[in-house]
Design an enzyme around this catalytic site. Sequence first.
Site, PDB file in Angstrom:
ATOM      1  N   ARG A  57      13.423 -61.230  71.379  1.00  0.00           N
ATOM      2  CA  ARG A  57      12.467 -62.304  71.695  1.00  0.00           C
ATOM      3  C   ARG A  57      12.464 -63.433  70.682  1.00  0.00           C
ATOM      4  O   ARG A  57      12.352 -64.591  71.060  1.00  0.00           O
ATOM      5  CB  ARG A  57      11.075 -61.726  71.942  1.00  0.00           C
ATOM      6  CG  ARG A  57      10.332 -61.228  70.770  1.00  0.00           C
ATOM      7  CD  ARG A  57       9.401 -60.121  71.153  1.00  0.00           C
ATOM      8  NE  ARG A  57      10.168 -58.902  71.355  1.00  0.00           N
ATOM      9  CZ  ARG A  57       9.827 -57.928  72.179  1.00  0.00           C
ATOM     10  NH1 ARG A  57       8.750 -58.027  72.897  1.00  0.00           N
ATOM     11  NH2 ARG A  57      10.568 -56.846  72.279  1.00  0.00           N
ATOM     12  N   THR A  58      12.592 -63.128  69.385  1.00  0.00           N
ATOM     13  CA  THR A  58      12.481 -64.208  68.400  1.00  0.00           C
ATOM     14  C   THR A  58      13.661 -65.169  68.510  1.00  0.00           C
ATOM     15  O   THR A  58      13.495 -66.383  68.471  1.00  0.00           O
ATOM     16  CB  THR A  58      12.374 -63.628  66.966  1.00  0.00           C
ATOM     17  OG1 THR A  58      11.299 -62.688  66.938  1.00  0.00           O
ATOM     18  CG2 THR A  58      12.119 -64.715  65.955  1.00  0.00           C
ATOM     19  N   LYS A  85      33.553 -62.014  56.605  1.00  0.00           N
ATOM     20  CA  LYS A  85      34.751 -62.075  55.755  1.00  0.00           C
ATOM     21  C   LYS A  85      34.377 -62.144  54.282  1.00  0.00           C
ATOM     22  O   LYS A  85      35.222 -62.399  53.436  1.00  0.00           O
ATOM     23  CB  LYS A  85      35.588 -63.302  56.118  1.00  0.00           C
ATOM     24  CG  LYS A  85      36.116 -63.306  57.534  1.00  0.00           C
ATOM     25  CD  LYS A  85      36.976 -64.554  57.741  1.00  0.00           C
ATOM     26  CE  LYS A  85      37.516 -64.630  59.141  1.00  0.00           C
ATOM     27  NZ  LYS A  85      38.180 -65.922  59.382  1.00  0.00           N
ATOM     28  N   ARG A 107      17.337 -65.258  60.339  1.00  0.00           N
ATOM     29  CA  ARG A 107      16.732 -63.931  60.116  1.00  0.00           C
ATOM     30  C   ARG A 107      17.695 -63.196  59.184  1.00  0.00           C
ATOM     31  O   ARG A 107      18.906 -63.191  59.411  1.00  0.00           O
ATOM     32  CB  ARG A 107      16.587 -63.174  61.430  1.00  0.00           C
ATOM     33  CG  ARG A 107      16.186 -61.723  61.220  1.00  0.00           C
ATOM     34  CD  ARG A 107      15.758 -61.050  62.499  1.00  0.00           C
ATOM     35  NE  ARG A 107      14.418 -61.465  62.890  1.00  0.00           N
ATOM     36  CZ  ARG A 107      13.719 -60.885  63.864  1.00  0.00           C
ATOM     37  NH1 ARG A 107      14.234 -59.876  64.540  1.00  0.00           N
ATOM     38  NH2 ARG A 107      12.511 -61.310  64.169  1.00  0.00           N
ATOM     39  N   HIS A 135       7.290 -63.241  58.271  1.00  0.00           N
ATOM     40  CA  HIS A 135       7.761 -63.650  59.599  1.00  0.00           C
ATOM     41  C   HIS A 135       6.723 -64.676  60.072  1.00  0.00           C
ATOM     42  O   HIS A 135       5.883 -64.384  60.933  1.00  0.00           O
ATOM     43  CB  HIS A 135       7.805 -62.418  60.503  1.00  0.00           C
ATOM     44  CG  HIS A 135       8.501 -62.596  61.819  1.00  0.00           C
ATOM     45  ND1 HIS A 135       8.907 -63.830  62.306  1.00  0.00           N
ATOM     46  CD2 HIS A 135       8.862 -61.684  62.764  1.00  0.00           C
ATOM     47  CE1 HIS A 135       9.473 -63.654  63.485  1.00  0.00           C
ATOM     48  NE2 HIS A 135       9.468 -62.371  63.792  1.00  0.00           N
TER      49      HIS A 135
HETATM   50  C1  NCD Z   1       9.229 -57.859  64.608  1.00  0.00           C
HETATM   51  C2  NCD Z   1      10.259 -58.172  63.561  1.00  0.00           C
HETATM   52  O1  NCD Z   1      11.456 -58.223  63.826  1.00  0.00           O
HETATM   53  O2  NCD Z   1       9.833 -58.377  62.444  1.00  0.00           O
HETATM   54  N1  NCD Z   1       9.511 -58.218  65.902  1.00  0.00           N
HETATM   55  C3  NCD Z   1       9.456 -59.529  66.283  1.00  0.00           C
HETATM   56  O3  NCD Z   1       9.961 -60.416  65.649  1.00  0.00           O
HETATM   57  N2  NCD Z   1       8.783 -59.810  67.421  1.00  0.00           N
HETATM   58  C4  NCD Z   1       8.667 -56.513  64.476  1.00  0.00           C
HETATM   59  C5  NCD Z   1       9.546 -55.322  64.631  1.00  0.00           C
HETATM   60  O4  NCD Z   1      10.773 -55.368  64.537  1.00  0.00           O
HETATM   61  O5  NCD Z   1       8.969 -54.250  64.824  1.00  0.00           O
END
Ligand code: NCD
Length: 308
Positions: A57-58, A85, A107, A135
């Site tokens: 989703r993110t 690499k 991320r 986050h």
């Molecule tokens: C979270 C994350 O990746 O930090 N999910 C998200 O971004 N919606 C939480 C998780 O991984 O449990």
Amino acid sequence: MLKRKDLLGLIDVSKDELSEILDVAAHMKAKLKAGDKCLSELKGKTATILFYENSTRTRTSFELAAKYLGAQVVNIAAGTSSVAKGETLVDTGKTLDAQLNDFLIMRHPMGGAHYLLSKVVNASVLNAGDGMNEHPTQALLDMLTMTESFGNLQGLKVAILGDIKHSRVAKSNLFGLRTMGAEVYMYAPETLIPKGIDRLGAKLCKTKEEALQDADVVMGLRIQLERQQAGNFPSLSEYAHFYGVSANDLKLAKPHAIVMHPGPVNRGVELTGKVIDHDQSRIEEQVFSGIAVRMAALKLLNDYRNSK
Ligand code: NCD
């Protein structure tokens, strides 16, 4: 106006800045609801999405947010880039900068990786999750969803249950919600509570009842099995029984309470299926809020870039 090049975390974001992001996000959400997905705030701008960890989703939410604002979007899966690499993060950042990227959305499994990247690139860096640290856009979308339900965050009781230790979502929510005047209660096995989190303003609860009693918001967090080398609790079913939220547990919260979870959910572990699908659940609304909040963050960072 948001006066920063990057959005790295909520720890140092002021109440005025948070309010501005939430106001712009509400405006963006209204446009999306009206079917307006062809905005032009980011026309001529480029955003590159660089994920060193899995996401559904993110990643898609950031991509859609940038596209709805008219930006050009490039996606890099770390496994297929020169990172595989042996290229360093700093060199990767400089390469992406030389290609005239305006936004780098990353991320990364290492807490603080974004601070390093933001120092060496001209592009604005947006943190889509750094290790167990922050986050920020997830907490913002949670705050937008709560604001829609209650009008205001001041004085709300937010109960967070689940794997708080490994959760960047819990930390960003704690910082943002405390800044906005909400109270954050946390409940988990002691092995899943990070040391010192109470000194950052969390109220640690000794029982599930204490956490849920009269709560306005009940937020479950995923048990992050991939991050647990040592067993932090004996079994998932025991966890679900003692720390998970059932429809019966939910009755302890205020009658108008809402249920939230950042996803992905372990159905039947953090929340029972009944709670996930409950009419008080806002889990799908959170996903929608996510696009609006990311559009707001991109727009405001872009306004700052244009003002310089
Ligand atoms: C979270 C994350 O990746 O930090 N999910 C998200 O971004 N919606 C939480 C998780 O991984 O449990």
